[in-house]
Design a protein around this motif. Structure first.
Motif, PDB file in Angstrom:
ATOM      1  N   ASP A 177      -7.337  -1.724  20.587  1.00 44.99           N
ATOM      2  CA  ASP A 177      -8.020  -0.452  20.856  1.00 44.99           C
ATOM      3  C   ASP A 177      -8.443   0.199  19.541  1.00 44.99           C
ATOM      4  OD1 ASP A 177      -8.878   2.026  21.700  1.00 44.99           O
ATOM      5  OD2 ASP A 177      -7.290   2.239  23.211  1.00 44.99           O
ATOM      6  N   GLU A 178      -9.692  -0.055  19.126  1.00 51.19           N
ATOM      7  CA  GLU A 178     -10.176   0.489  17.860  1.00 51.19           C
ATOM      8  C   GLU A 178     -10.257   2.016  17.890  1.00 51.19           C
ATOM      9  OE1 GLU A 178     -13.745  -1.395  16.459  1.00 51.19           O
ATOM     10  OE2 GLU A 178     -13.166  -3.308  17.351  1.00 51.19           O
ATOM     11  N   ALA A 179     -10.664   2.564  19.038  1.00 53.02           N
ATOM     12  CA  ALA A 179     -10.788   4.024  19.143  1.00 53.02           C
ATOM     13  C   ALA A 179      -9.426   4.685  18.960  1.00 53.02           C
ATOM     14  CB  ALA A 179     -11.389   4.401  20.495  1.00 53.02           C
ATOM     15  N   ALA A 180      -8.390   4.095  19.563  1.00 59.32           N
ATOM     16  CA  ALA A 180      -7.045   4.657  19.428  1.00 59.32           C
ATOM     17  C   ALA A 180      -6.569   4.565  17.988  1.00 59.32           C
ATOM     18  CB  ALA A 180      -6.077   3.938  20.354  1.00 59.32           C
ATOM     19  N   LEU A 181      -6.862   3.465  17.316  1.00 62.82           N
ATOM     20  CA  LEU A 181      -6.467   3.314  15.918  1.00 62.82           C
ATOM     21  C   LEU A 181      -7.173   4.325  15.026  1.00 62.82           C
ATOM     22  CD1 LEU A 181      -6.395  -0.587  15.685  1.00 62.82           C
ATOM     23  CD2 LEU A 181      -4.433   0.947  15.492  1.00 62.82           C
ATOM     24  N   THR A 182      -8.449   4.576  15.320  1.00 65.64           N
ATOM     25  CA  THR A 182      -9.190   5.585  14.552  1.00 65.64           C
ATOM     26  C   THR A 182      -8.585   6.968  14.757  1.00 65.64           C
ATOM     27  OG1 THR A 182     -11.242   4.322  14.717  1.00 65.64           O
ATOM     28  CG2 THR A 182     -11.442   6.663  14.224  1.00 65.64           C
ATOM     29  N   ALA A 183      -8.247   7.284  16.003  1.00 70.46           N
ATOM     30  CA  ALA A 183      -7.626   8.582  16.293  1.00 70.46           C
ATOM     31  C   ALA A 183      -6.268   8.708  15.600  1.00 70.46           C
ATOM     32  CB  ALA A 183      -7.481   8.767  17.794  1.00 70.46           C
ATOM     33  N   LEU A 184      -5.515   7.635  15.577  1.00 69.86           N
ATOM     34  CA  LEU A 184      -4.214   7.658  14.915  1.00 69.86           C
ATOM     35  C   LEU A 184      -4.358   7.836  13.413  1.00 69.86           C
ATOM     36  CD1 LEU A 184      -2.465   4.821  16.951  1.00 69.86           C
ATOM     37  CD2 LEU A 184      -1.712   7.198  16.834  1.00 69.86           C
ATOM     38  N   ALA A 185      -5.387   7.223  12.840  1.00 72.68           N
ATOM     39  CA  ALA A 185      -5.635   7.393  11.410  1.00 72.68           C
ATOM     40  C   ALA A 185      -5.956   8.847  11.084  1.00 72.68           C
ATOM     41  CB  ALA A 185      -6.778   6.480  10.961  1.00 72.68           C
ATOM     42  N   GLU A 186      -6.754   9.478  11.942  1.00 70.46           N
ATOM     43  CA  GLU A 186      -7.085  10.888  11.742  1.00 70.46           C
ATOM     44  C   GLU A 186      -5.848  11.768  11.903  1.00 70.46           C
ATOM     45  OE1 GLU A 186     -10.118  11.534  14.611  1.00 70.46           O
ATOM     46  OE2 GLU A 186     -11.693  10.516  13.443  1.00 70.46           O
ATOM     47  N   GLU A 187      -5.010  11.411  12.884  1.00 72.49           N
ATOM     48  CA  GLU A 187      -3.771  12.168  13.101  1.00 72.49           C
ATOM     49  C   GLU A 187      -2.853  12.073  11.892  1.00 72.49           C
ATOM     50  OE1 GLU A 187       0.241  11.737  15.850  1.00 72.49           O
ATOM     51  OE2 GLU A 187      -1.691  11.175  16.717  1.00 72.49           O
ATOM     52  N   TRP A 188      -2.737  10.865  11.340  1.00 76.05           N
ATOM     53  CA  TRP A 188      -1.851  10.706  10.185  1.00 76.05           C
ATOM     54  C   TRP A 188      -2.379  11.464   8.969  1.00 76.05           C
ATOM     55  CZ3 TRP A 188       2.944   9.312   9.520  1.00 76.05           C
ATOM     56  CH2 TRP A 188       3.401   9.068   8.221  1.00 76.05           C
ATOM     57  N   ALA A 190      -4.071  14.124   8.957  1.00 75.05           N
ATOM     58  CA  ALA A 190      -3.924  15.571   9.146  1.00 75.05           C
ATOM     59  C   ALA A 190      -2.474  16.024   9.103  1.00 75.05           C
ATOM     60  CB  ALA A 190      -4.543  15.975  10.484  1.00 75.05           C
ATOM     61  N   GLY A 191      -1.527  15.067   9.147  1.00 74.79           N
ATOM     62  CA  GLY A 191      -0.110  15.426   9.178  1.00 74.79           C
ATOM     63  C   GLY A 191       0.418  15.789   7.809  1.00 74.79           C
ATOM     64  N   PRO A 192       1.728  16.059   7.719  1.00 77.04           N
ATOM     65  CA  PRO A 192       2.326  16.426   6.440  1.00 77.04           C
ATOM     66  C   PRO A 192       2.245  15.278   5.441  1.00 77.04           C
ATOM     67  CG  PRO A 192       4.020  15.983   8.074  1.00 77.04           C
ATOM     68  CD  PRO A 192       2.714  15.998   8.802  1.00 77.04           C
ATOM     69  N   SER A 193       1.912  15.586   4.205  1.00 79.47           N
ATOM     70  CA  SER A 193       1.806  14.570   3.168  1.00 79.47           C
ATOM     71  C   SER A 193       3.202  14.128   2.746  1.00 79.47           C
ATOM     72  CB  SER A 193       1.057  15.127   1.943  1.00 79.47           C
ATOM     73  OG  SER A 193      -0.246  15.525   2.317  1.00 79.47           O
ATOM     74  N   PRO A 194       3.471  12.844   2.819  1.00 83.91           N
ATOM     75  CA  PRO A 194       4.800  12.375   2.418  1.00 83.91           C
ATOM     76  C   PRO A 194       5.020  12.526   0.919  1.00 83.91           C
ATOM     77  CG  PRO A 194       3.339  10.516   2.784  1.00 83.91           C
ATOM     78  CD  PRO A 194       2.572  11.743   3.221  1.00 83.91           C
ATOM     79  N   GLU A 195       6.201  12.946   0.550  1.00 85.71           N
ATOM     80  CA  GLU A 195       6.528  13.070  -0.860  1.00 85.71           C
ATOM     81  C   GLU A 195       6.999  11.723  -1.390  1.00 85.71           C
ATOM     82  OE1 GLU A 195       9.294  16.148  -1.549  1.00 85.71           O
ATOM     83  OE2 GLU A 195       8.260  17.598  -0.274  1.00 85.71           O
ATOM     84  N   PRO A 196       6.644  11.384  -2.634  1.00 85.35           N
ATOM     85  CA  PRO A 196       7.060  10.088  -3.171  1.00 85.35           C
ATOM     86  C   PRO A 196       8.572  10.011  -3.323  1.00 85.35           C
ATOM     87  CG  PRO A 196       6.150  11.478  -4.907  1.00 85.35           C
ATOM     88  CD  PRO A 196       5.874  12.190  -3.604  1.00 85.35           C
ATOM     89  N   THR A 197       9.078   8.821  -3.111  1.00 84.85           N
ATOM     90  CA  THR A 197      10.514   8.616  -3.261  1.00 84.85           C
ATOM     91  C   THR A 197      10.876   8.570  -4.734  1.00 84.85           C
ATOM     92  OG1 THR A 197      10.554   7.357  -1.221  1.00 84.85           O
ATOM     93  CG2 THR A 197      12.426   7.069  -2.699  1.00 84.85           C
ATOM     94  N   GLU A 198      11.847   9.355  -5.145  1.00 85.13           N
ATOM     95  CA  GLU A 198      12.310   9.362  -6.521  1.00 85.13           C
ATOM     96  C   GLU A 198      13.572   8.519  -6.630  1.00 85.13           C
ATOM     97  OE1 GLU A 198      10.791  10.536  -9.029  1.00 85.13           O
ATOM     98  OE2 GLU A 198       9.173  11.546  -7.959  1.00 85.13           O
ATOM     99  N   LEU A 199      13.455   7.367  -7.278  1.00 82.80           N
ATOM    100  CA  LEU A 199      14.605   6.499  -7.474  1.00 82.80           C
ATOM    101  C   LEU A 199      15.010   6.578  -8.945  1.00 82.80           C
ATOM    102  CD1 LEU A 199      13.362   3.431  -5.416  1.00 82.80           C
ATOM    103  CD2 LEU A 199      14.993   5.173  -4.704  1.00 82.80           C
ATOM    104  N   THR A 200      16.125   7.247  -9.224  1.00 79.52           N
ATOM    105  CA  THR A 200      16.512   7.469 -10.609  1.00 79.52           C
ATOM    106  C   THR A 200      17.803   6.757 -10.989  1.00 79.52           C
ATOM    107  OG1 THR A 200      17.680   9.502  -9.954  1.00 79.52           O
ATOM    108  CG2 THR A 200      15.385   9.736 -10.664  1.00 79.52           C
ATOM    109  N   ARG A 201      18.576   6.299 -10.029  1.00 82.56           N
ATOM    110  CA  ARG A 201      19.856   5.646 -10.318  1.00 82.56           C
ATOM    111  C   ARG A 201      19.713   4.135 -10.153  1.00 82.56           C
ATOM    112  NH1 ARG A 201      24.154   8.181  -6.514  1.00 82.56           N
ATOM    113  NH2 ARG A 201      25.428   6.646  -7.639  1.00 82.56           N
ATOM    114  N   ALA A 202      20.217   3.416 -11.141  1.00 87.41           N
ATOM    115  CA  ALA A 202      20.103   1.968 -11.123  1.00 87.41           C
ATOM    116  C   ALA A 202      20.819   1.371  -9.917  1.00 87.41           C
ATOM    117  CB  ALA A 202      20.681   1.383 -12.409  1.00 87.41           C
TER     118      ALA A 202
END
Length: 271
Positions: A177-188, A190-202
């Motif tokens: 379903d290409e239309a559904a995938l396009t809608a999901l891409a737009e939904e993502w 428009a959603g909250p921007s994910p913050e990058p993972t900070e990996l500081t400990r070995a």
């Protein structure tokens, strides 16, 4: 002796930075591998369902013709052995189905498929249109998984949100379903921007690399199981165009049907 007090911390930071780079590279590689595995799983599943839906009636017709030919041979020869063969052929036409056959293609790990639900509610059933989703659908799917993969989450709530979102993405991709995938891409987007993972400990980085390696092993086992299945083996025969393979199989089966019909007519007319 001119000791540099910053040499130790600097070297440690450099080592941690290399670990972070290795983890990110491993995460990216794992996500790409998971995309490939899921794509292959969808193709195997769709091929199985389409094979059953499109070719099942042809196989049934062949079985019926084999039974009628055996019965015609037995009637003409009056040989007990031919009669036994005819009975066996007739019994094979409508065997008692096993439970898994009754639900073939309608139940998966998530429960009943939409087709099964539609049938139970007397709604129309829409089978997959093709074995392999279109190139546009595949491109949209890959981009969505890369952006929303749970392994990129920084905390558990974010991971859960991504997992729930990808369930919908996988379902739309399986349906092509290409239309559904396009809608999901737009939904993502428009959603909250994910913050990058900070990996500081070995220690965290080493643990992350170990988990990624274990996940890769699990996916490799899944791929092996899919490839060794009957449908997976058939798909490997036509990796570039699996949809064309169904047409090729159908053409051969129809030729067999025509041959059996001619043979049956010859037996009945005595030619």
């Amino acid at each position: 002796m001119n000791a540099n007090p910053e040499a130790g911390p600097t070297a440690e930071r450099g080592g941690t930075a290399r670990l972070e780079q290795a983890v990110r590279a491993a995460e990216t590689a794992l996500i790409e591998y998971e995309i490939a595995v899921e794509s292959f799983r969808v193709e195997v599943e769709n091929f199985s369902r389409l094979h059953h839906q499109r070719l099942g009636p042809v196989y049934s017709r062949l079985d019926e013709l084999e039974a009628q030919i055996a019965e015609a041979v037995a009637e003409r020869s009056e040989d007990p052995e031919d009669a036994r063969t005819a009975r066996e052929k007739r019994a094979a036409v409508l065997p008692m189905p096993e439970v898994e056959e009754l639900f073939f293609g309608w139940v998966d790990s998530e429960g009943m498929r939409p087709e099964a639900t539609a049938m139970l509610n007397e709604q129309s059933v829409t089978p997959p249109g093709r074995v392999r989703p279109s190139e546009d659908a595949r491109r949209a799917y890959r981009e969505l998984v890369r952006a929303a993969h749970p392994d990129l989450a920084r905390d558990e709530p974010e991971r859960k949100r991504r997992e729930e979102f990808l369930v919908r993405v996988n379902r739309a991709y399986a349906d092509g379903d290409e239309a559904a995938l396009t809608a999901l891409a737009e939904e993502w987007a428009a959603g909250p921007s994910p913050e990058p993972t900070e990996l500081t400990r070995a220690e965290e980085l080493y643990a992350r690399l170990e988990w990624l390696a274990q996940r890769k092993e699990q996916l490799t086992a899944i791929v092996s199981e899919l490839e060794e299945s009957a449908i997976g083996s058939m798909l490997r025969m036509a990796p570039d165009d699996p949809d064309a393979l169904l047409d090729e199989i159908a053409e051969k089966l129809l030729a067999q049907v025509s041959q059996r019909e001619t043979e049956l007519e010859r037996l009945r007319t005595g030619d």
